[in-house]
Design an enzyme around this catalytic site. Structure first.
Site, PDB file in Angstrom:
ATOM      1  N   ARG A 158      34.207  65.726  72.735  1.00 53.44           N
ATOM      2  CA  ARG A 158      35.616  65.370  72.836  1.00 53.44           C
ATOM      3  C   ARG A 158      35.733  63.856  73.022  1.00 53.44           C
ATOM      4  O   ARG A 158      34.950  63.247  73.757  1.00 53.44           O
ATOM      5  CB  ARG A 158      36.286  66.092  74.018  1.00 53.44           C
ATOM      6  CG  ARG A 158      36.543  67.569  73.755  1.00 53.44           C
ATOM      7  CD  ARG A 158      37.639  67.746  72.715  1.00 53.44           C
ATOM      8  NE  ARG A 158      37.925  69.136  72.391  1.00 53.44           N
ATOM      9  CZ  ARG A 158      37.419  69.794  71.366  1.00 53.44           C
ATOM     10  NH1 ARG A 158      36.518  69.199  70.582  1.00 53.44           N
ATOM     11  NH2 ARG A 158      37.771  71.029  71.101  1.00 53.44           N
ATOM     12  N   HIS A 208      35.524  64.252  62.557  1.00 49.20           N
ATOM     13  CA  HIS A 208      35.625  65.519  63.291  1.00 49.20           C
ATOM     14  C   HIS A 208      35.132  66.677  62.419  1.00 49.20           C
ATOM     15  O   HIS A 208      35.867  67.630  62.138  1.00 49.20           O
ATOM     16  CB  HIS A 208      37.057  65.789  63.752  1.00 49.20           C
ATOM     17  CG  HIS A 208      37.128  66.750  64.904  1.00 49.20           C
ATOM     18  ND1 HIS A 208      38.071  66.673  65.890  1.00 49.20           N
ATOM     19  CD2 HIS A 208      36.345  67.818  65.238  1.00 49.20           C
ATOM     20  CE1 HIS A 208      37.895  67.644  66.770  1.00 49.20           C
ATOM     21  NE2 HIS A 208      36.841  68.351  66.392  1.00 49.20           N
TER      22      HIS A 208
END
Length: 310
Positions: free
Chosen positions: A225, A273
């Site tokens: 994250r 991502h």
């Protein structure tokens, strides 16, 4: 009795799931009607992605559980309208994808491959890396995904340590925990892999102080994250040489803004991502199994502890 499952994810995802989920329901012996639009009062389960338009769960008066398609649940854990169990996605495809991505970039940094891949001066400069057994690797976060990555690296011979907030044990991974163990865990690894959830306790876990605990010239790999890293502190550590390179797959703002300094930094690799995408074929089996278990009165798989945030 037919159960109703609402598919609450981005509409463009529907084509990936509209066939595989019903097939998985059928294979699990379930009679489930899956649709993009169902009267909220008739919905039994929600197959959910946090970027969907469903934010208020109050109208879903018959709802039994929300089955998240992502591993990350920080965008929904604090939703006060959600009164039913929430599960996160842990499945073979997600796990295997993460392992492959992490192992690939770990080997890239361990072997110094960038110097050969990008060599505009055509320099002939042989450099023999250490063997994997002589390279310390630290995995911050040894849950399902982190442990799978740690075990894969152990199989390749790396000297692997793991850190978690609560104590854990593993016969081939040196385990540290808590605030006291973080310094030792970071000092262990010349390559640090971040696979922690985003919670108040993990925000900026890599900051100016903790980055200083790592061996000088270390590498950071973050498929976890973006909130785990203090960006300003990392840029300063890259500038000083404390950190040699950072490979980052996740960011505080996504897509990463074009003006962000990470894009142009010579010692930062930005990936979009992509480390571990949920794959419809494999996650459908987990969704179906959780509905089967819940209908049978069995415990749900990968139930989220909303107080802990994961």
């Amino acid at each position: 009795m037919t159960l109703n499952a609402l598919f609450a994810a981005r509409p463009e995802r529907w084509d990936q799931y509209k066939d595989v989920l019903p097939e998985a329901f059928k294979a699990a012996g379930l009679d489930v009607h899956l649709a993009l639009d169902i009267d909220p009062e008739e919905v039994d389960y929600i197959v959910y992605a946090p970027n969907s338009d469903v934010k208020d769960f109050t109208p879903f008066t018959r709802l039994k559980a929300v089955l998240n398609l992502w591993a990350g649940v920080e965008a929904i854990t604090n939703n006060e309208t959600l009164k039913v169990p929430l599960t996160r996605m842990v499945d073979f495809g997600l796990q295997q994808g993460m392992v492959e991505w992490v192992v690939g970039h770990t080997l890239r940094h361990h072997l110094g491959m960038d110097a050969q891949i990008v060599n505009p001066a055509h320099e002939w400069a042989p450099a023999t890396p250490p063997l994997s057994r002589d390279r310390g690797v630290t995995v911050l976060g040894i849950g399902e995904l982190g442990l799978a990555c740690a075990e894969a690296l152990v199989q390749l011979g790396f000297n692997v340590a793991g850190w978690s907030r609560s104590p854990k044990t593993h016969d081939k991974v040196t385990c540290y925990s808590g605030d006291d163990g973080l310094k030792s865990a970071l000092a262990h690894g010349e390559i640090c892999i971040l696979l922690l959830p985003s919670t108040p306790a993990t925000q900026n876990i890599l900051n100016a102080e903790s980055l200083s605990f790592m061996p000088r010239g270390s590498f950071i790999i973050n498929p976890g994250r973006g909130q785990l890293i203090d960006d300003d502190a990392l840029l300063a550590a890259l500038g000083s040489g404390q950190i040699a390179h950072a490979t980052l797959d996740v960011f505080r703002v996504e897509p990463l803004p074009q003006a962000h300094p990470y894009w142009a930094h010579p010692n930062v690799t930005v990936t979009p991502h992509m480390a571990a995408e949920t794959r419809a074929e494999t996650c459908a089996e987990v969704v179906a199994e959780n509905i089967r278990r819940n209908e049978a009165g069995e415990p749900l798989l990968h139930l989220v502890d909303r107080a802990a945030g994961y």
